[in-house]
Design a protein around this motif. Structure first.
Motif, PDB file in Angstrom:
ATOM      1  N   PHE A  25     -15.598  63.383  92.462  1.00 46.20           N
ATOM      2  CA  PHE A  25     -16.979  63.040  92.166  1.00 46.20           C
ATOM      3  C   PHE A  25     -17.610  64.159  91.342  1.00 46.20           C
ATOM      4  CE2 PHE A  25     -21.501  63.070  92.814  1.00 46.20           C
ATOM      5  CZ  PHE A  25     -21.831  61.748  92.611  1.00 46.20           C
ATOM      6  N   ILE A  26     -18.107  63.815  90.180  1.00 50.15           N
ATOM      7  CA  ILE A  26     -18.742  64.812  89.321  1.00 50.15           C
ATOM      8  C   ILE A  26     -20.172  64.358  89.104  1.00 50.15           C
ATOM      9  CG2 ILE A  26     -18.652  65.927  87.056  1.00 50.15           C
ATOM     10  CD1 ILE A  26     -15.699  64.872  86.967  1.00 50.15           C
ATOM     11  N   SER A  27     -21.117  65.248  89.263  1.00 48.69           N
ATOM     12  CA  SER A  27     -22.493  64.805  89.049  1.00 48.69           C
ATOM     13  C   SER A  27     -22.730  64.684  87.548  1.00 48.69           C
ATOM     14  CB  SER A  27     -23.488  65.766  89.689  1.00 48.69           C
ATOM     15  OG  SER A  27     -24.031  66.607  88.714  1.00 48.69           O
ATOM     16  N   ARG A  28     -23.572  63.734  87.181  1.00 45.31           N
ATOM     17  CA  ARG A  28     -23.836  63.447  85.776  1.00 45.31           C
ATOM     18  C   ARG A  28     -24.355  64.688  85.059  1.00 45.31           C
ATOM     19  NH1 ARG A  28     -27.199  58.158  84.014  1.00 45.31           N
ATOM     20  NH2 ARG A  28     -27.196  57.860  86.247  1.00 45.31           N
ATOM     21  N   GLU A  29     -25.139  65.494  85.795  1.00 43.86           N
ATOM     22  CA  GLU A  29     -25.778  66.648  85.174  1.00 43.86           C
ATOM     23  C   GLU A  29     -24.775  67.747  84.817  1.00 43.86           C
ATOM     24  OE1 GLU A  29     -27.006  65.069  87.886  1.00 43.86           O
ATOM     25  OE2 GLU A  29     -28.545  64.077  86.695  1.00 43.86           O
ATOM     26  N   ASP A  30     -23.641  67.764  85.529  1.00 46.47           N
ATOM     27  CA  ASP A  30     -22.674  68.846  85.328  1.00 46.47           C
ATOM     28  C   ASP A  30     -22.003  68.786  83.960  1.00 46.47           C
ATOM     29  OD1 ASP A  30     -23.240  69.705  87.822  1.00 46.47           O
ATOM     30  OD2 ASP A  30     -21.430  68.912  88.758  1.00 46.47           O
ATOM     31  N   ILE A  31     -21.883  67.599  83.408  1.00 43.55           N
ATOM     32  CA  ILE A  31     -21.069  67.417  82.216  1.00 43.55           C
ATOM     33  C   ILE A  31     -21.981  67.077  81.042  1.00 43.55           C
ATOM     34  CG2 ILE A  31     -19.144  66.105  81.224  1.00 43.55           C
ATOM     35  CD1 ILE A  31     -18.302  67.438  83.740  1.00 43.55           C
ATOM     36  N   SER A  32     -21.918  67.848  80.011  1.00 41.06           N
ATOM     37  CA  SER A  32     -22.788  67.574  78.867  1.00 41.06           C
ATOM     38  C   SER A  32     -22.242  66.415  78.046  1.00 41.06           C
ATOM     39  CB  SER A  32     -22.900  68.819  77.992  1.00 41.06           C
ATOM     40  OG  SER A  32     -21.722  68.950  77.239  1.00 41.06           O
ATOM     41  N   ARG A  33     -23.139  65.797  77.286  1.00 32.96           N
ATOM     42  CA  ARG A  33     -22.723  64.711  76.388  1.00 32.96           C
ATOM     43  C   ARG A  33     -21.675  65.194  75.397  1.00 32.96           C
ATOM     44  NH1 ARG A  33     -25.457  59.869  76.493  1.00 32.96           N
ATOM     45  NH2 ARG A  33     -26.807  59.995  78.282  1.00 32.96           N
ATOM     46  N   LEU A  34     -21.798  66.444  74.979  1.00 40.35           N
ATOM     47  CA  LEU A  34     -20.845  66.975  74.008  1.00 40.35           C
ATOM     48  C   LEU A  34     -19.439  67.070  74.592  1.00 40.35           C
ATOM     49  CD1 LEU A  34     -22.993  69.693  72.217  1.00 40.35           C
ATOM     50  CD2 LEU A  34     -22.166  67.534  71.268  1.00 40.35           C
ATOM     51  N   ILE A  86     -11.546  71.520  66.933  1.00 37.43           N
ATOM     52  CA  ILE A  86     -12.196  72.205  68.071  1.00 37.43           C
ATOM     53  C   ILE A  86     -11.351  73.418  68.442  1.00 37.43           C
ATOM     54  CG2 ILE A  86     -12.880  71.930  70.506  1.00 37.43           C
ATOM     55  CD1 ILE A  86     -13.131  68.859  69.791  1.00 37.43           C
ATOM     56  N   SER A  87     -12.005  74.505  68.833  1.00 37.95           N
ATOM     57  CA  SER A  87     -11.236  75.714  69.119  1.00 37.95           C
ATOM     58  C   SER A  87     -10.360  75.513  70.357  1.00 37.95           C
ATOM     59  CB  SER A  87     -12.170  76.910  69.334  1.00 37.95           C
ATOM     60  OG  SER A  87     -12.580  76.970  70.677  1.00 37.95           O
ATOM     61  N   PRO A  88      -9.101  76.003  70.285  1.00 33.32           N
ATOM     62  CA  PRO A  88      -8.182  75.861  71.424  1.00 33.32           C
ATOM     63  C   PRO A  88      -8.779  76.417  72.726  1.00 33.32           C
ATOM     64  CG  PRO A  88      -6.997  76.658  69.495  1.00 33.32           C
ATOM     65  CD  PRO A  88      -8.455  76.660  69.138  1.00 33.32           C
ATOM     66  N   HIS A  89      -9.588  77.460  72.600  1.00 36.62           N
ATOM     67  CA  HIS A  89     -10.215  78.057  73.781  1.00 36.62           C
ATOM     68  C   HIS A  89     -11.128  77.043  74.469  1.00 36.62           C
ATOM     69  CE1 HIS A  89     -12.186  80.951  76.373  1.00 36.62           C
ATOM     70  NE2 HIS A  89     -13.348  80.508  75.934  1.00 36.62           N
ATOM     71  N   LEU A  90     -11.949  76.368  73.650  1.00 32.51           N
ATOM     72  CA  LEU A  90     -12.882  75.370  74.195  1.00 32.51           C
ATOM     73  C   LEU A  90     -12.117  74.174  74.783  1.00 32.51           C
ATOM     74  CD1 LEU A  90     -15.791  74.518  74.689  1.00 32.51           C
ATOM     75  CD2 LEU A  90     -15.916  73.683  72.342  1.00 32.51           C
ATOM     76  N   ILE A  91     -11.026  73.787  74.123  1.00 32.56           N
ATOM     77  CA  ILE A  91     -10.202  72.676  74.632  1.00 32.56           C
ATOM     78  C   ILE A  91      -9.658  73.016  76.017  1.00 32.56           C
ATOM     79  CG2 ILE A  91      -8.024  71.406  74.285  1.00 32.56           C
ATOM     80  CD1 ILE A  91      -8.555  71.634  71.241  1.00 32.56           C
ATOM     81  N   ARG A  92      -9.120  74.239  76.155  1.00 36.77           N
ATOM     82  CA  ARG A  92      -8.580  74.643  77.463  1.00 36.77           C
ATOM     83  C   ARG A  92      -9.676  74.661  78.521  1.00 36.77           C
ATOM     84  NH1 ARG A  92      -5.468  78.171  74.149  1.00 36.77           N
ATOM     85  NH2 ARG A  92      -6.994  79.839  74.488  1.00 36.77           N
ATOM     86  N   LYS A  93     -10.865  75.116  78.107  1.00 38.93           N
ATOM     87  CA  LYS A  93     -11.995  75.179  79.038  1.00 38.93           C
ATOM     88  C   LYS A  93     -12.412  73.768  79.482  1.00 38.93           C
ATOM     89  CE  LYS A  93     -16.597  77.059  79.096  1.00 38.93           C
ATOM     90  NZ  LYS A  93     -17.712  77.439  78.245  1.00 38.93           N
ATOM     91  N   ASP A  94     -12.525  72.865  78.498  1.00 37.53           N
ATOM     92  CA  ASP A  94     -12.894  71.466  78.807  1.00 37.53           C
ATOM     93  C   ASP A  94     -11.904  70.861  79.804  1.00 37.53           C
ATOM     94  OD1 ASP A  94     -15.146  71.262  77.197  1.00 37.53           O
ATOM     95  OD2 ASP A  94     -14.071  70.415  75.480  1.00 37.53           O
ATOM     96  N   LEU A  95     -10.610  71.042  79.510  1.00 39.28           N
ATOM     97  CA  LEU A  95      -9.588  70.401  80.344  1.00 39.28           C
ATOM     98  C   LEU A  95      -9.511  71.062  81.722  1.00 39.28           C
ATOM     99  CD1 LEU A  95      -6.818  69.757  77.673  1.00 39.28           C
ATOM    100  CD2 LEU A  95      -8.548  68.170  78.518  1.00 39.28           C
ATOM    101  N   PHE A 108     -11.838  69.767  84.407  1.00 41.80           N
ATOM    102  CA  PHE A 108     -11.469  68.554  85.143  1.00 41.80           C
ATOM    103  C   PHE A 108     -10.205  68.757  85.984  1.00 41.80           C
ATOM    104  CE2 PHE A 108     -14.070  66.929  81.660  1.00 41.80           C
ATOM    105  CZ  PHE A 108     -14.927  66.091  82.366  1.00 41.80           C
ATOM    106  N   GLY A 109      -9.699  69.970  86.026  1.00 40.67           N
ATOM    107  CA  GLY A 109      -8.596  70.220  86.957  1.00 40.67           C
ATOM    108  C   GLY A 109      -7.388  70.930  86.370  1.00 40.67           C
ATOM    109  N   GLY A 110      -7.339  71.161  85.048  1.00 42.55           N
ATOM    110  CA  GLY A 110      -6.211  71.905  84.485  1.00 42.55           C
ATOM    111  C   GLY A 110      -4.916  71.138  84.582  1.00 42.55           C
ATOM    112  N   PHE A 111      -4.506  70.514  83.489  1.00 47.40           N
ATOM    113  CA  PHE A 111      -3.348  69.620  83.549  1.00 47.40           C
ATOM    114  C   PHE A 111      -2.102  70.227  82.907  1.00 47.40           C
ATOM    115  CE2 PHE A 111      -7.286  67.251  82.463  1.00 47.40           C
ATOM    116  CZ  PHE A 111      -7.601  66.883  83.757  1.00 47.40           C
TER     117      PHE A 111
END
Lengths: 220, 220
Positions: free
Chosen positions: A2-11, A45-54, A57-60
């Motif tokens: 469960f992720i709250s809507r506010e936690d995740i930006s539209r971007l 998109i910068s690889p750093h930001l991609i790793r952060k985004d992923l 959500f749990g690191g895959f």
């Protein structure tokens, strides 16, 4: 999860959609393992930001090895809600955005399943929309339609001056999310998810830029 | 009036588009003078911000009296570049977003005038698109097409894996702005205006919200 809507930006969501598109192409190319550097090269998109985004959500991935393409693709589908079928009602036929549905239903993602079409006017009632296997129904039946077909999403394609009134009818009938294609914004209680799509607005940034930013001609 | 692209945020442009839509409706309702409070009520934007946005472009109203609807409408058309006709080439036929053009050209604002259609594949070459009075042409002729018809905008509707390559061809041929409907981002020199339109991405925020935010059923 469960992720709250506010936690995740539209971007973040927009970037996830992009990773999803790129991973689909990589699957088609037979690439079984992908590294963030390659995802970065293809998306800008910068690889750093991609790793952060992923990682959010749990690191895959496995450090130094990368991500398994199929697994990452499926996980992003789950996160974005593409693994579920969303029963959807299309309301209104007056907008040009609706024409592709009538001609060709692949405009929306596959997860969006149109199970009812409603028109405000009388003249199209009962008409068959063959490619969807549906007939056009009246707005008066909205509550029964939404409840009996377990509809959660409404696509609003009515003239601007009817947008808010029709949105209110959908919300009262139990809709949970609205994609608003009319050029007017609609207002809804906080627990209703709203996406505004304004095709004109997308072109406006371009015509504004072209009008106000000097460019040199290149035809000579 | 010359305004640098950096001075105006994307959000300001989006609000201007909204004022434009609301003013059009007010014109149709015969309202000749409008006050920022009424614009605010209809758009959901604070009257203070509306006055600030409009003042930025030169202040079109009289204090205590409001704005003349017709005049404000025309000024916003000028600012957004809707008073100009933008010759446009549509490139690619594979995307569902192109179907409405074939069926119904009103998907784009009136200022966008499609004067050429190009397809990458061989099989549709020479085919007539009756509602636009055009025939489908090959990408090899792009430079001649852009220069001879004074085309500034390209609508890119090719499969994602062709998006960047085709964008490069358009830019080399002299295009000034691209509306990219393919689901992949494209990269271009700074003096080229780019708008990315990703229909899937618009639905994703909604399906994400619906999947991850708990809602109560209302059918009982």
């Amino acid at each position: 999860m469960f992720i709250s809507r506010e936690d995740i930006s539209r971007l973040t969501i927009q970037r996830m959609v992009l990773y999803h598109s790129v991973l689909k192409l990589m699957q088609e190319e037979g690439i079984t393992v992908c590294i963030s550097k390659e995802l970065g090269r293809r998306t800008g998109i910068s690889p750093h930001l991609i790793r952060k985004d992923l990682a959010y959500f749990g690191g895959f991935g496995t450090k130094g090895v990368g991500y398994e393409t199929d697994y990452l693709f499926r996980r992003i589908e789950e996160i974005l809600g593409y693994d579920t079928s969303w029963n959807t009602v299309l309301v209104g036929l007056d907008m040009p955005t609706v024409v592709p549905v009538m001609c060709y239903s692949r405009l929306w993602p596959e997860a969006i399943k149109i199970v009812a079409i409603i028109d405000l006017g009388k003249k199209n009632q009962g008409m068959a929309v063959h490619n969807l296997g549906l007939t056009i129904e009246p707005i008066e039946n909205i509550k029964d339609i939404i409840c009996s077909r377990k509809i959660t999403i409404g696509i609003l394609a009515v003239p601007p001056s009817y947008a808010q009134k029709t949105a209110n009818q959908l919300i009262r009938a139990g809709i949970k999310g609205i994609v608003n294609f009319s050029s007017f914004p609609i207002f809804a209680p906080e627990d209703i998810a709203i996406t505004q799509v304004n095709m004109t607005s997308m072109f406006s940034q371009l015509t504004f830029d072209l009008k106000h930013v000097a460019t040199n001609g290149s035809c000579s």
